[in-house]
Write a protein that holds these residues in place. Structure first.
Motif, PDB file in Angstrom:
ATOM      1  N   ASP A 266       0.167  22.010 -10.743  1.00 32.39           N
ATOM      2  CA  ASP A 266       0.184  23.479 -10.779  1.00 32.39           C
ATOM      3  C   ASP A 266       1.443  24.049 -10.159  1.00 32.39           C
ATOM      4  OD1 ASP A 266      -0.174  22.846  -8.161  1.00 32.39           O
ATOM      5  OD2 ASP A 266      -2.102  23.920  -7.923  1.00 32.39           O
ATOM      6  N   GLY A 267       2.387  23.151  -9.743  1.00 37.01           N
ATOM      7  CA  GLY A 267       3.663  23.624  -9.206  1.00 37.01           C
ATOM      8  C   GLY A 267       3.690  23.781  -7.705  1.00 37.01           C
ATOM      9  N   SER A 268       2.599  23.609  -7.024  1.00 39.31           N
ATOM     10  CA  SER A 268       2.601  23.744  -5.565  1.00 39.31           C
ATOM     11  C   SER A 268       3.247  22.484  -4.937  1.00 39.31           C
ATOM     12  CB  SER A 268       1.170  23.906  -5.049  1.00 39.31           C
ATOM     13  OG  SER A 268       0.361  22.811  -5.468  1.00 39.31           O
ATOM     14  N   ARG A 269       3.877  22.701  -3.761  1.00 37.94           N
ATOM     15  CA  ARG A 269       4.557  21.609  -3.070  1.00 37.94           C
ATOM     16  C   ARG A 269       3.577  20.793  -2.245  1.00 37.94           C
ATOM     17  NH1 ARG A 269       8.967  20.023  -4.942  1.00 37.94           N
ATOM     18  NH2 ARG A 269       9.501  19.140  -2.874  1.00 37.94           N
ATOM     19  N   THR A 270       3.819  19.488  -2.227  1.00 39.70           N
ATOM     20  CA  THR A 270       2.969  18.613  -1.435  1.00 39.70           C
ATOM     21  C   THR A 270       3.837  17.719  -0.550  1.00 39.70           C
ATOM     22  OG1 THR A 270       1.252  16.922  -1.497  1.00 39.70           O
ATOM     23  CG2 THR A 270       2.890  16.830  -3.230  1.00 39.70           C
TER      24      THR A 270
ATOM     25  N   LEU B  99       0.830  -1.213   0.000  1.00 39.86           N
ATOM     26  CA  LEU B  99       0.000   0.000   0.000  1.00 39.86           C
ATOM     27  C   LEU B  99       0.863   1.260   0.000  1.00 39.86           C
ATOM     28  CD1 LEU B  99      -2.930   0.952   0.053  1.00 39.86           C
ATOM     29  CD2 LEU B  99      -2.832   0.896   2.536  1.00 39.86           C
ATOM     30  N   PHE B 100       1.900   1.262   0.809  1.00 37.66           N
ATOM     31  CA  PHE B 100       2.778   2.429   0.883  1.00 37.66           C
ATOM     32  C   PHE B 100       3.518   2.629  -0.433  1.00 37.66           C
ATOM     33  CE2 PHE B 100       3.436   2.437   5.796  1.00 37.66           C
ATOM     34  CZ  PHE B 100       2.076   2.704   5.951  1.00 37.66           C
ATOM     35  N   ALA B 101       3.876   1.516  -1.079  1.00 37.01           N
ATOM     36  CA  ALA B 101       4.563   1.612  -2.370  1.00 37.01           C
ATOM     37  C   ALA B 101       3.646   2.222  -3.425  1.00 37.01           C
ATOM     38  CB  ALA B 101       5.038   0.229  -2.811  1.00 37.01           C
ATOM     39  N   GLY B 102       2.358   1.864  -3.327  1.00 43.20           N
ATOM     40  CA  GLY B 102       1.394   2.453  -4.277  1.00 43.20           C
ATOM     41  C   GLY B 102       1.267   3.957  -4.082  1.00 43.20           C
ATOM     42  N   ILE B 103       1.258   4.410  -2.840  1.00 43.32           N
ATOM     43  CA  ILE B 103       1.156   5.851  -2.566  1.00 43.32           C
ATOM     44  C   ILE B 103       2.397   6.571  -3.074  1.00 43.32           C
ATOM     45  CG2 ILE B 103       1.030   7.568  -0.722  1.00 43.32           C
ATOM     46  CD1 ILE B 103      -0.621   5.541   0.867  1.00 43.32           C
ATOM     47  N   ARG B 104       3.572   5.954  -2.862  1.00 44.64           N
ATOM     48  CA  ARG B 104       4.803   6.573  -3.369  1.00 44.64           C
ATOM     49  C   ARG B 104       4.752   6.705  -4.887  1.00 44.64           C
ATOM     50  NH1 ARG B 104       7.298   2.380  -0.284  1.00 44.64           N
ATOM     51  NH2 ARG B 104       7.643   3.021   1.891  1.00 44.64           N
ATOM     52  N   PHE B 105       4.240   5.653  -5.524  1.00 42.10           N
ATOM     53  CA  PHE B 105       4.141   5.693  -6.982  1.00 42.10           C
ATOM     54  C   PHE B 105       3.213   6.824  -7.433  1.00 42.10           C
ATOM     55  CE2 PHE B 105       2.138   4.455 -10.976  1.00 42.10           C
ATOM     56  CZ  PHE B 105       3.243   4.161 -11.762  1.00 42.10           C
ATOM     57  N   MET B 106       2.077   6.970  -6.774  1.00 47.60           N
ATOM     58  CA  MET B 106       1.135   8.028  -7.130  1.00 47.60           C
ATOM     59  C   MET B 106       1.766   9.405  -6.949  1.00 47.60           C
ATOM     60  SD  MET B 106      -1.668   6.832  -8.287  1.00 47.60           S
ATOM     61  CE  MET B 106      -2.596   5.299  -8.355  1.00 47.60           C
ATOM     62  N   LEU B 107       2.520   9.560  -5.836  1.00 50.65           N
ATOM     63  CA  LEU B 107       3.128  10.859  -5.562  1.00 50.65           C
ATOM     64  C   LEU B 107       4.151  11.218  -6.638  1.00 50.65           C
ATOM     65  CD1 LEU B 107       3.490  13.281  -3.658  1.00 50.65           C
ATOM     66  CD2 LEU B 107       5.232  11.949  -2.445  1.00 50.65           C
ATOM     67  N   GLN B 108       4.806  10.235  -7.202  1.00 54.41           N
ATOM     68  CA  GLN B 108       5.858  10.525  -8.159  1.00 54.41           C
ATOM     69  C   GLN B 108       5.321  10.682  -9.582  1.00 54.41           C
ATOM     70  OE1 GLN B 108       9.017   7.689  -8.041  1.00 54.41           O
ATOM     71  NE2 GLN B 108      10.302   8.771  -9.529  1.00 54.41           N
ATOM     72  N   TYR B 109       4.341   9.861  -9.940  1.00 54.31           N
ATOM     73  CA  TYR B 109       3.900   9.867 -11.343  1.00 54.31           C
ATOM     74  C   TYR B 109       2.490  10.446 -11.549  1.00 54.31           C
ATOM     75  CZ  TYR B 109       7.945   6.846 -11.945  1.00 54.31           C
ATOM     76  OH  TYR B 109       9.215   6.342 -11.960  1.00 54.31           O
ATOM     77  N   GLU B 110       1.605  10.350 -10.561  1.00 54.77           N
ATOM     78  CA  GLU B 110       0.249  10.903 -10.693  1.00 54.77           C
ATOM     79  C   GLU B 110      -0.108  11.663  -9.424  1.00 54.77           C
ATOM     80  OE1 GLU B 110      -2.838   8.406 -12.369  1.00 54.77           O
ATOM     81  OE2 GLU B 110      -1.344   6.844 -12.758  1.00 54.77           O
ATOM     82  N   PRO B 111       0.601  12.741  -9.121  1.00 50.76           N
ATOM     83  CA  PRO B 111       0.327  13.486  -7.887  1.00 50.76           C
ATOM     84  C   PRO B 111      -1.085  14.045  -7.815  1.00 50.76           C
ATOM     85  CG  PRO B 111       1.785  14.726  -9.344  1.00 50.76           C
ATOM     86  CD  PRO B 111       1.663  13.398  -9.959  1.00 50.76           C
ATOM     87  N   ALA B 112      -1.730  14.212  -8.963  1.00 53.71           N
ATOM     88  CA  ALA B 112      -3.094  14.763  -8.956  1.00 53.71           C
ATOM     89  C   ALA B 112      -4.056  13.828  -8.224  1.00 53.71           C
ATOM     90  CB  ALA B 112      -3.575  15.008 -10.385  1.00 53.71           C
ATOM     91  N   LYS B 113      -3.757  12.515  -8.196  1.00 55.62           N
ATOM     92  CA  LYS B 113      -4.611  11.556  -7.515  1.00 55.62           C
ATOM     93  C   LYS B 113      -4.720  11.881  -6.023  1.00 55.62           C
ATOM     94  CE  LYS B 113      -5.959   8.045 -10.217  1.00 55.62           C
ATOM     95  NZ  LYS B 113      -7.307   7.486 -10.192  1.00 55.62           N
ATOM     96  N   LEU B 114      -3.685  12.504  -5.476  1.00 57.67           N
ATOM     97  CA  LEU B 114      -3.678  12.816  -4.056  1.00 57.67           C
ATOM     98  C   LEU B 114      -4.606  13.967  -3.718  1.00 57.67           C
ATOM     99  CD1 LEU B 114       0.147  12.429  -3.326  1.00 57.67           C
ATOM    100  CD2 LEU B 114      -1.676  10.826  -2.787  1.00 57.67           C
ATOM    101  N   ALA B 115      -5.181  14.546  -4.740  1.00 61.92           N
ATOM    102  CA  ALA B 115      -6.206  15.585  -4.520  1.00 61.92           C
ATOM    103  C   ALA B 115      -7.593  15.071  -4.849  1.00 61.92           C
ATOM    104  CB  ALA B 115      -5.886  16.824  -5.372  1.00 61.92           C
ATOM    105  N   ASP B 116      -7.672  13.805  -5.257  1.00 63.97           N
ATOM    106  CA  ASP B 116      -8.954  13.202  -5.624  1.00 63.97           C
ATOM    107  C   ASP B 116      -9.610  12.658  -4.363  1.00 63.97           C
ATOM    108  OD1 ASP B 116     -11.084  11.881  -6.667  1.00 63.97           O
ATOM    109  OD2 ASP B 116      -9.925  10.548  -7.972  1.00 63.97           O
ATOM    110  N   PRO B 117     -10.778  13.183  -3.943  1.00 69.51           N
ATOM    111  CA  PRO B 117     -11.440  12.736  -2.710  1.00 69.51           C
ATOM    112  C   PRO B 117     -11.790  11.255  -2.738  1.00 69.51           C
ATOM    113  CG  PRO B 117     -12.356  14.805  -3.460  1.00 69.51           C
ATOM    114  CD  PRO B 117     -11.491  14.342  -4.565  1.00 69.51           C
ATOM    115  N   VAL B 118     -12.236  10.759  -3.922  1.00 70.76           N
ATOM    116  CA  VAL B 118     -12.620   9.346  -4.018  1.00 70.76           C
ATOM    117  C   VAL B 118     -11.402   8.449  -3.734  1.00 70.76           C
ATOM    118  CG1 VAL B 118     -13.521   7.550  -5.529  1.00 70.76           C
ATOM    119  CG2 VAL B 118     -14.438   9.879  -5.655  1.00 70.76           C
ATOM    120  N   PHE B 119     -10.260   8.758  -4.348  1.00 65.66           N
ATOM    121  CA  PHE B 119      -9.030   7.979  -4.145  1.00 65.66           C
ATOM    122  C   PHE B 119      -8.582   8.040  -2.686  1.00 65.66           C
ATOM    123  CE2 PHE B 119      -4.386   7.991  -3.855  1.00 65.66           C
ATOM    124  CZ  PHE B 119      -4.091   6.717  -4.349  1.00 65.66           C
TER     125      PHE B 119
END
Length: 503
Positions: free
Chosen positions: A160-164, A66-86
């Motif tokens: 959009d360039g903001s840090r997360t 699970l943690f590896a999946g989150i790392r992957f999202m942060l690196q390649y699809e950071p927009a997912k971390l703003a998706d409420p459903v995800f």
């Protein structure tokens, strides 16, 4: 086994055995912990809320996935971390693992999992990890109230360039609560293992040392008390103590022999003094009688005075000879007589002596012969002067008890078994069988009644034996009563003579 090997094995055992026991105890504790984990469905902070019997390894694997999946999202699809459903889906899965997720955008929390809602998000940016990987850190920890969390922080950026900043928090409270109980138990177990191992090994090794030392102490105390008959036994030992025990036992035996020999010497000394006193008293008494006869006027004629003077001279000569033989025997007995060994040819040497005996005064009725069995040259290592004394003493002893006429002396030389064998035979009165073994003892006389008339010291054959033995040889006697006596002695051949003889 040697003491050195025992000590090495003991030291190795004191390290190896506790290590093995600690590993076994650790495996046992881990197995009990794992079983409880399965039975309670993961109540220890690493499990799942479902009682599916998952092991610690399985639960840890799920969390890592699970943690590896989150790392992957942060690196390649950071927009997912703003998706409420995800984020809700991720929250549900993390909640089942007793973990939570905190997402921050430019330092402001945008999502906080319900499981970690009690965490002060303002403290998260201030913690620092021990190990960095990529754009994140691990080894972080955070304590909030009664809960303790293991924190993993990852950094990234939105489109959009903001840090997360993403924080993964795992509840460690049950483990933290269990740790104070487990650590004393583990420390106590380790201490108990060390004490027991050290105690058992020390007892076993020290017992193998103390037992023979105690036996040696008892043996030494017995020797101190004068008991030299107690045998030291160390059965079954093949180490340095066995060697020490062997040396100690050899010392005891030699000490016993030495004391016995010393006592024998003391007894011999007393006997020697007694015999000297007796043998010297006889001629002294005779001399005194002769002197008194002269002083009292019994010797009233020149013929009687001459007779008395001759008797005094003869007795004084006997005393002088006895003292010389006693002095020689004492020096031989103390190993203080120097021997001058040389390569000696026996055939010629014996021939010279036979001729000398034939020409001696008073030998008119004496017949002397030599038989060499056709030998031309026989070599031994010998002292000419001392061997002359041997032959002369044997001849004197034979002639002293000669009771037939003519008096016969037969010399015979032979070679046998690497030795030159010399035999001197006479035709005298012979020696009784029970007296024969003792004729080489000092002051022994086969016929004590003939002491005075024989004029001997009783040391002649004892001196012969001493000299022959100093040459590395041996001596013996054979006799038949009424027919005569044979005295034989054997001397080792020289090395070259042995090779010629084929020995």
């Amino acid at each position: 086994m040697s003491i050195r090997k025992k000590l090495l094995l003991s030291n190795f055992g004191m390290v190896f055995i506790p290590a093995v026991l600690v590993i076994l105890c650790g495996m046992l504790l881990y197995g009990l912990f794992e079983q409880n984990f399965r039975d309670k469905g993961g109540d220890y902070g690493y499990g799942t809320t479902k009682p599916d019997g998952a092991s610690i390894h399985e639960v840890t694997g799920r969390m890592e996935t699970l943690f590896a999946g989150i790392r992957f999202m942060l690196q390649y699809e950071p927009a997912k971390l703003a998706d409420p459903v995800f984020l809700r889906e991720m929250d549900e899965r993390l909640d089942g693992l007793k973990a939570g997720l905190v997402v921050m955008k430019d330092g402001v929390p945008t999502f906080v999992s319900s499981y970690v809602s009690d965490v002060d998000t303002n403290e998260l940016p201030m913690i620092h990890g021990k190990r960095k990987f990529g754009k994140g850190e691990s080894g972080l920890s955070l304590r909030t109230g009664e809960r303790s969390y293991a924190v993993e922080r990852m950094e990234g950026s939105y489109p959009d360039g903001s840090r997360t900043s993403v924080y993964l928090l795992t509840d460690m409270s049950p483990f933290s609560a269990l740790l104070p109980k487990v650590l004393p138990l583990a420390a106590g177990t380790l201490l108990l293992i060390l004490v027991l191992t050290n105690g058992v090994l020390t007892f076993v090794v020290s017992r193998s040392f103390i037992k023979p030392l105690y036996a040696l102490k008892q043996a030494a105390e017995r020797i101190k008390d004068g008991n030299l008959d107690h045998e030291l036994k160390l059965p079954g030992r093949k180490d340095e103590f066995a060697e020490l025990g062997g040396a100690f036992e050899e010392m005891r035996i030699r000490l016993k022999q030495s004391i016995g020999l010393q006592l024998q010497y003391e007894e011999n000394r007393k006997e020697l003094l007694s015999n000297i006193s007796h043998d010297l008293k006889t001629p002294i008494t005779a001399i005194k009688g002769c002197v008194e006869g002269v002083l009292d006027g019994i010797a009233d004629s020149a013929e009687k005075r001459d007779k008395y003077m001759r008797m005094i001279y003869r007795k004084a000569t006997d005393m002088d000879r006895q003292i010389d033989e006693l002095f020689l025997f004492s020096k031989l007995d103390l190993k203080r007589v120097p021997f001058h060994f040389e390569k000696l040819e026996l055939v010629g040497y014996l021939s010279e002596h036979v001729e000398e005996l034939k020409l001696q005064p008073g030998g008119g009725d004496r017949v002397v012969t030599l038989e060499t069995e056709g030998l031309e040259r026989v070599y031994v290592q010998g002292d000419r002067e001392k061997l002359h004394r041997v032959i002369q003493n044997i001849v004197d002893n034979s002639m002293k008890y000669a009771d037939k006429s003519p008096r016969r002396l037969a010399f015979a030389l032979a070679v046998s078994g690497g030795e030159a064998v010399v035999r001197v035979s006479d035709n005298g009165s012979g020696i009784e069988a029970d007296a024969l073994p003792h004729i080489f003892e000092r002051f022994y006389r086969a016929d004590p009644s003939r002491t005075d008339s024989g004029g001997g010291s009783g040391l002649g054959l004892a001196i012969v034996k001493q000299i022959v033995e100093e040459h590395g040889g041996r001596i013996w006697a054979e006799s038949v009563v009424g027919e005569g006596t044979t005295v034989g002695f054997a001397l080792p051949l020289t090395q070259s003579e042995r090779k010629v003889d084929g020995i």
